[in-house]
Design an enzyme around this catalytic site. Structure first.
Site, short mmCIF file in Angstrom:
data_model
loop_
_atom_site.label_atom_id
_atom_site.label_comp_id
_atom_site.label_asym_id
_atom_site.label_seq_id
_atom_site.Cartn_x
_atom_site.Cartn_y
_atom_site.Cartn_z
N LYS A 11 16.41 -10.46 1.66
CA LYS A 11 15.93 -11.75 2.18
C LYS A 11 16.70 -12.94 1.57
O LYS A 11 17.40 -12.79 0.57
CB LYS A 11 14.42 -11.85 1.91
CG LYS A 11 13.63 -10.75 2.62
CD LYS A 11 12.14 -10.98 2.50
CE LYS A 11 11.38 -9.89 3.25
NZ LYS A 11 9.92 -10.17 3.29
N TYR A 51 9.17 -10.91 13.37
CA TYR A 51 7.87 -10.81 12.71
C TYR A 51 6.70 -11.08 13.66
O TYR A 51 5.62 -11.47 13.23
CB TYR A 51 7.81 -11.77 11.52
CG TYR A 51 8.54 -11.25 10.29
CD1 TYR A 51 8.04 -10.16 9.58
CD2 TYR A 51 9.70 -11.84 9.83
CE1 TYR A 51 8.69 -9.67 8.45
CE2 TYR A 51 10.36 -11.36 8.69
CZ TYR A 51 9.84 -10.27 8.01
OH TYR A 51 10.47 -9.79 6.88
N PHE A 59 0.13 -16.89 7.25
CA PHE A 59 1.43 -17.11 6.60
C PHE A 59 2.62 -17.04 7.55
O PHE A 59 3.78 -17.17 7.14
CB PHE A 59 1.63 -16.11 5.45
CG PHE A 59 1.54 -14.66 5.86
CD1 PHE A 59 2.63 -14.00 6.43
CD2 PHE A 59 0.36 -13.94 5.68
CE1 PHE A 59 2.55 -12.67 6.81
CE2 PHE A 59 0.27 -12.60 6.05
CZ PHE A 59 1.38 -11.97 6.62
N ARG A 87 9.73 2.61 0.42
CA ARG A 87 8.59 1.75 0.06
C ARG A 87 8.23 1.90 -1.41
O ARG A 87 7.80 0.96 -2.06
CB ARG A 87 7.42 1.99 1.00
CG ARG A 87 7.74 1.41 2.39
CD ARG A 87 6.65 1.63 3.39
NE ARG A 87 5.51 0.73 3.22
CZ ARG A 87 5.46 -0.52 3.64
NH1 ARG A 87 6.50 -1.07 4.23
NH2 ARG A 87 4.37 -1.23 3.49
N THR A 93 4.11 -5.43 -1.79
CA THR A 93 4.49 -6.69 -1.14
C THR A 93 4.46 -7.84 -2.14
O THR A 93 5.36 -8.68 -2.16
CB THR A 93 3.52 -7.00 0.03
OG1 THR A 93 3.53 -5.88 0.91
CG2 THR A 93 3.93 -8.25 0.78
N ARG A 104 11.25 -5.17 -5.95
CA ARG A 104 10.47 -6.42 -5.89
C ARG A 104 10.04 -6.88 -7.28
O ARG A 104 9.98 -8.09 -7.55
CB ARG A 104 9.27 -6.24 -4.96
CG ARG A 104 9.70 -6.30 -3.48
CD ARG A 104 8.57 -5.96 -2.57
NE ARG A 104 8.88 -6.22 -1.17
CZ ARG A 104 8.23 -5.67 -0.16
NH1 ARG A 104 7.23 -4.83 -0.39
NH2 ARG A 104 8.55 -5.95 1.09
N ASN A 114 9.80 -12.12 -1.16
CA ASN A 114 9.69 -10.86 -1.90
C ASN A 114 10.96 -9.99 -1.87
O ASN A 114 10.86 -8.77 -1.85
CB ASN A 114 8.44 -10.09 -1.47
CG ASN A 114 8.45 -9.71 0.00
OD1 ASN A 114 9.36 -10.10 0.72
ND2 ASN A 114 7.48 -8.95 0.43
N HIS A 117 12.76 -6.52 2.74
CA HIS A 117 11.82 -5.96 3.71
C HIS A 117 12.06 -4.46 3.76
O HIS A 117 13.19 -4.01 3.57
CB HIS A 117 12.08 -6.57 5.09
CG HIS A 117 11.36 -5.85 6.20
ND1 HIS A 117 10.03 -6.06 6.44
CD2 HIS A 117 11.78 -4.91 7.07
CE1 HIS A 117 9.65 -5.27 7.46
NE2 HIS A 117 10.70 -4.57 7.85
N GLU A 128 13.13 -1.90 14.38
CA GLU A 128 13.77 -2.94 13.55
C GLU A 128 15.28 -2.73 13.45
O GLU A 128 16.05 -3.70 13.46
CB GLU A 128 13.11 -2.96 12.17
CG GLU A 128 11.67 -3.45 12.24
CD GLU A 128 10.86 -3.22 10.98
OE1 GLU A 128 9.66 -3.57 11.00
OE2 GLU A 128 11.39 -2.69 9.98
P1 CMP Z 1 7.72 -7.85 4.70
O1 CMP Z 1 7.75 -6.47 4.14
O2 CMP Z 1 9.01 -8.42 5.15
O3 CMP Z 1 6.69 -7.89 5.93
C1 CMP Z 1 5.91 -9.02 6.25
C2 CMP Z 1 6.08 -10.12 5.29
O4 CMP Z 1 5.10 -11.12 5.34
C3 CMP Z 1 5.99 -9.59 3.89
O5 CMP Z 1 7.11 -8.80 3.59
C4 CMP Z 1 5.84 -10.86 3.08
O6 CMP Z 1 7.08 -11.46 2.79
C5 CMP Z 1 5.07 -11.73 4.05
N1 CMP Z 1 3.70 -11.89 3.60
C6 CMP Z 1 2.74 -10.97 3.60
N2 CMP Z 1 1.60 -11.48 3.10
C7 CMP Z 1 1.86 -12.75 2.78
C8 CMP Z 1 1.10 -13.81 2.24
N3 CMP Z 1 -0.19 -13.64 1.92
N4 CMP Z 1 1.69 -15.01 2.05
C9 CMP Z 1 2.99 -15.18 2.38
N5 CMP Z 1 3.77 -14.21 2.92
C10 CMP Z 1 3.21 -13.02 3.11
#
Ligand code: CMP
Length: 139
Positions: A11, A51, A59, A87, A93, A104, A114, A117, A128
């Site tokens: 990211k 997304y 969010f 994962r 996350t 992460r 984070n 992905h 994807e």
């Molecule tokens: P990702 O694995 O890319 O998939 C969805 C993304 O949404 C996740 O990583 C986070 O970056 C984002 N995300 C999920 N929950 C939250 C949250 N509570 N606040 C902000 N971003 C979020």
């Protein structure tokens, strides 16, 4: 049977902070072969599309803004049990909850920013991957 490919992207913040090489090193040391890789930047529109499943989440807007804020490095990765093992390699996350030694834990700064992905299923890995790479780039 579990599939042998997953999709990931490094990211914007992790790319901007020059963690691309360190993250790829962790991925290769975990046994993944890189099938496809490039550096690109999403627009708000393409980030929104990627997304789309999160459209109703509070969010979503912040996520789209962040994901289109700078270059990213999408990749298709290959290894046995690719999705689940990846994962585990990236961790939760929220980096505050991520296990020690995960990508992460080492490189994420918040739940939104984070670092990487990772696809959550074989089906989404395929969807994807095809979002970023054409058929001939996914040989
Ligand atoms: P990702 O694995 O890319 O998939 C969805 C993304 O949404 C996740 O990583 C986070 O970056 C984002 N995300 C999920 N929950 C939250 C949250 N509570 N606040 C902000 N971003 C979020």
């Amino acid at each position: 049977m579990a599939g042998n490919r997953t999709f990931t992207m490094i990211k914007p913040r992790a790319v901007a902070e020059n963690h691309t090489g360190a993250i790829i090193k962790m991925i290769e040391e975990a046994g993944y072969k890189i099938v496809s890789i490039k550096k690109t930047q999403l627009t708000a529109s393409t980030a929104g599309k990627f997304y789309e499943v999160h459209k109703e989440r509070p969010f979503y807007e912040e996520l789209v803004k962040f994901m289109s804020s700078g270059p990213i490095v999408p990749m298709i990765l290959e290894k046995e049990n690719a999705v689940l093992d990846y994962r585990k390699l990236i961790g939760s996350t929220d980096p505050a909850e991520a296990a020690e030694g995960t990508i992460r834990k080492l490189y994420a700064t918040s739940k939104g920013e984070n670092a990487v992905h990772g696809s959550d299923s074989d089906e989404n890995a395929e969807i994807e991957s095809s979002f970023f790479f054409s058929e001939i780039e996914r040989f």
